[in-house]
Design a protein around this motif. Structure first.
Motif, PDB file in Angstrom:
ATOM      1  N   PHE A  63       9.437   6.583  18.089  1.00 34.97           N
ATOM      2  CA  PHE A  63       8.059   6.122  18.093  1.00 34.97           C
ATOM      3  C   PHE A  63       7.212   6.957  17.136  1.00 34.97           C
ATOM      4  O   PHE A  63       7.395   8.165  17.029  1.00 34.97           O
ATOM      5  CB  PHE A  63       7.452   6.241  19.504  1.00 34.97           C
ATOM      6  N   GLU A  64       6.298   6.282  16.445  1.00 33.09           N
ATOM      7  CA  GLU A  64       5.282   6.975  15.660  1.00 33.09           C
ATOM      8  C   GLU A  64       3.922   6.678  16.262  1.00 33.09           C
ATOM      9  O   GLU A  64       3.684   5.584  16.789  1.00 33.09           O
ATOM     10  CB  GLU A  64       5.330   6.555  14.195  1.00 33.09           C
ATOM     11  N   LEU A  65       3.033   7.649  16.181  1.00 37.65           N
ATOM     12  CA  LEU A  65       1.707   7.543  16.775  1.00 37.65           C
ATOM     13  C   LEU A  65       0.642   7.545  15.690  1.00 37.65           C
ATOM     14  O   LEU A  65       0.629   8.428  14.832  1.00 37.65           O
ATOM     15  CB  LEU A  65       1.475   8.706  17.740  1.00 37.65           C
ATOM     16  N   LYS A  66      -0.243   6.545  15.757  1.00 38.48           N
ATOM     17  CA  LYS A  66      -1.399   6.476  14.876  1.00 38.48           C
ATOM     18  C   LYS A  66      -2.650   6.477  15.765  1.00 38.48           C
ATOM     19  O   LYS A  66      -2.744   5.684  16.703  1.00 38.48           O
ATOM     20  CB  LYS A  66      -1.389   5.199  14.020  1.00 38.48           C
ATOM     21  N   SER A  67      -3.593   7.375  15.462  1.00 39.92           N
ATOM     22  CA  SER A  67      -4.779   7.510  16.304  1.00 39.92           C
ATOM     23  C   SER A  67      -6.041   7.317  15.478  1.00 39.92           C
ATOM     24  O   SER A  67      -6.091   7.678  14.295  1.00 39.92           O
ATOM     25  CB  SER A  67      -4.820   8.888  16.964  1.00 39.92           C
ATOM     26  N   LYS A  68      -7.071   6.766  16.116  1.00 45.69           N
ATOM     27  CA  LYS A  68      -8.359   6.600  15.441  1.00 45.69           C
ATOM     28  C   LYS A  68      -9.478   6.595  16.467  1.00 45.69           C
ATOM     29  O   LYS A  68      -9.272   6.280  17.651  1.00 45.69           O
ATOM     30  CB  LYS A  68      -8.406   5.304  14.633  1.00 45.69           C
ATOM     31  N   LYS A  75      -6.908  -5.262  12.308  1.00 43.22           N
ATOM     32  CA  LYS A  75      -6.513  -5.568  10.938  1.00 43.22           C
ATOM     33  C   LYS A  75      -5.662  -4.435  10.362  1.00 43.22           C
ATOM     34  O   LYS A  75      -4.588  -4.155  10.859  1.00 43.22           O
ATOM     35  CB  LYS A  75      -7.758  -5.849  10.094  1.00 43.22           C
ATOM     36  N   LYS A  76      -6.175  -3.738   9.361  1.00 42.74           N
ATOM     37  CA  LYS A  76      -5.375  -2.712   8.709  1.00 42.74           C
ATOM     38  C   LYS A  76      -5.534  -1.354   9.393  1.00 42.74           C
ATOM     39  O   LYS A  76      -6.630  -0.978   9.797  1.00 42.74           O
ATOM     40  CB  LYS A  76      -5.756  -2.612   7.235  1.00 42.74           C
ATOM     41  N   VAL A  77      -4.406  -0.643   9.469  1.00 36.63           N
ATOM     42  CA  VAL A  77      -4.378   0.699  10.043  1.00 36.63           C
ATOM     43  C   VAL A  77      -3.931   1.662   8.947  1.00 36.63           C
ATOM     44  O   VAL A  77      -2.886   1.452   8.330  1.00 36.63           O
ATOM     45  CB  VAL A  77      -3.401   0.775  11.229  1.00 36.63           C
ATOM     46  N   PRO A  78      -4.698   2.711   8.656  1.00 37.73           N
ATOM     47  CA  PRO A  78      -4.303   3.668   7.617  1.00 37.73           C
ATOM     48  C   PRO A  78      -2.957   4.297   7.920  1.00 37.73           C
ATOM     49  O   PRO A  78      -2.653   4.638   9.058  1.00 37.73           O
ATOM     50  CB  PRO A  78      -5.425   4.722   7.662  1.00 37.73           C
ATOM     51  N   ASP A  79      -2.145   4.439   6.871  1.00 35.59           N
ATOM     52  CA  ASP A  79      -0.817   5.016   7.053  1.00 35.59           C
ATOM     53  C   ASP A  79      -0.568   6.060   5.977  1.00 35.59           C
ATOM     54  O   ASP A  79      -1.509   6.511   5.320  1.00 35.59           O
ATOM     55  CB  ASP A  79       0.241   3.912   7.025  1.00 35.59           C
ATOM     56  N   GLY A  80       0.687   6.423   5.759  1.00 36.05           N
ATOM     57  CA  GLY A  80       1.027   7.489   4.830  1.00 36.05           C
ATOM     58  C   GLY A  80       1.435   6.984   3.462  1.00 36.05           C
ATOM     59  O   GLY A  80       0.904   5.995   2.954  1.00 36.05           O
ATOM     60  N   ALA A  81       2.407   7.655   2.866  1.00 38.59           N
ATOM     61  CA  ALA A  81       2.870   7.302   1.527  1.00 38.59           C
ATOM     62  C   ALA A  81       3.613   5.968   1.556  1.00 38.59           C
ATOM     63  O   ALA A  81       4.454   5.732   2.420  1.00 38.59           O
ATOM     64  CB  ALA A  81       3.781   8.399   0.996  1.00 38.59           C
ATOM     65  N   MET A 143      -1.086  -0.329   7.177  1.00 38.54           N
ATOM     66  CA  MET A 143      -0.262  -1.279   7.905  1.00 38.54           C
ATOM     67  C   MET A 143      -1.159  -2.428   8.354  1.00 38.54           C
ATOM     68  O   MET A 143      -2.119  -2.227   9.101  1.00 38.54           O
ATOM     69  CB  MET A 143       0.416  -0.626   9.111  1.00 38.54           C
ATOM     70  N   ASP A 144      -0.853  -3.624   7.875  1.00 39.09           N
ATOM     71  CA  ASP A 144      -1.657  -4.807   8.205  1.00 39.09           C
ATOM     72  C   ASP A 144      -1.096  -5.465   9.467  1.00 39.09           C
ATOM     73  O   ASP A 144      -0.106  -6.187   9.408  1.00 39.09           O
ATOM     74  CB  ASP A 144      -1.643  -5.792   7.032  1.00 39.09           C
TER      75      ASP A 144
END
Length: 255
Positions: A63-68, A75-81, A143-144
């Protein structure tokens, strides 16, 4: 389940990014079970690993975790490279994704959404137009998730309320058949599921044909959209996502 972050952990931290990463990862490890096998907790990988943030010791799901701060706009979630993200999604041990929304005023969790890896495709990873300053070949990405059907966004927490784990397990298991689909085939199934989301509980073939133009733009290489629609409906019927009533009529099977 305690929906508050442990603010004692951030004494001495100054970077907002480091603060929220420390708080959110600690909270997830202490509170969240494995949605695949039901293990009471998941574990964090060691620092500086090139794999996901967390894993389940029992079933090996990652699992990867994205927080905001604030609720997602869907819609779009900021991600990495960009290149790294594409490689990660195409790997055999590709991760599932948790999207956590918190309230900054009191550092409390407002929403936690799980996107299982069998819903993720490379088309969802969108490169940004500009490279990082001083690194001409280093593109970041988003990530859309707007293209996902609703079944691809499993709520564990919604509006600061915890969803029953039994509901989460059921939603997880219902669409595991997508893992057996090749990338191109999966793209079609996800597009059809997204279209069906927009239809009433009971619908007919002509209502699905109304999406022909939308699908022809999404899949320009296919010149037989209606044939493909019927094929995808048959697959979804065989997987108990919809039921065929006869006479060109269908009904959604509730999760």
């Amino acid at each position: 389940m305690d929906l508050r972050f442990n603010k004692d952990l951030i004494e001495g931290y100054h970077s907002p990014r480091q603060i929220i990463r420390r708080l959110s990862e600690d909270w997830l490890e202490r509170n969240i079970y494995c949605p695949s096998c039901g293990r009471h907790s998941i574990s964090a990988f060691g620092n500086n690993t090139k794999v996901g943030d967390f894993f389940c010791p029992d079933c090996d799901e990652q699992f990867e975790l994205k927080s905001k701060s604030g609720l997602s706009n869907g819609k779009k979630v900021p991600d990495g490279a960009y290149e790294s993200m594409i490689a990660r999604i195409q790997a055999e041990d590709n991760p599932n994704f948790f999207f956590l929304a918190y309230r900054k005023a009191d550092y409390s969790v407002q929403q936690l959404v799980l996107v299982p890896k069998h819903f993720i495709t490379t088309k969802m990873i969108v490169p940004r137009h500009k490279a990082l300053k001083g690194r001409n070949n280093y593109l970041m990405c988003d990530m859309d998730i707007s293209t996902l059907p609703e079944s691809g966004k499993i709520l564990l927490i919604d509006k600061a309320r915890v969803v029953e784990p039994e509901t989460v397990y059921h939603q997880w298991k219902k669409h595991l058949f997508l893992r057996q689909q090749q990338s191109k085939s999966k793209g079609w199934l996800l597009a059809m599921m997204k279209c069906i989301d927009k239809l009433p509980e009971q619908f007919d073939l002509q209502q699905v044909y109304a999406f022909e133009q939308v699908l022809s733009v999404q899949f320009p290489e296919n010149k037989h959209i209606k044939d493909k629609i019927r094929q995808q409906l048959q697959i979804l019927r065989n997987q108990n996502v919809i039921e065929f009533l006869g006479g060109g009529k269908y009904i959604k099977i509730k999760s």
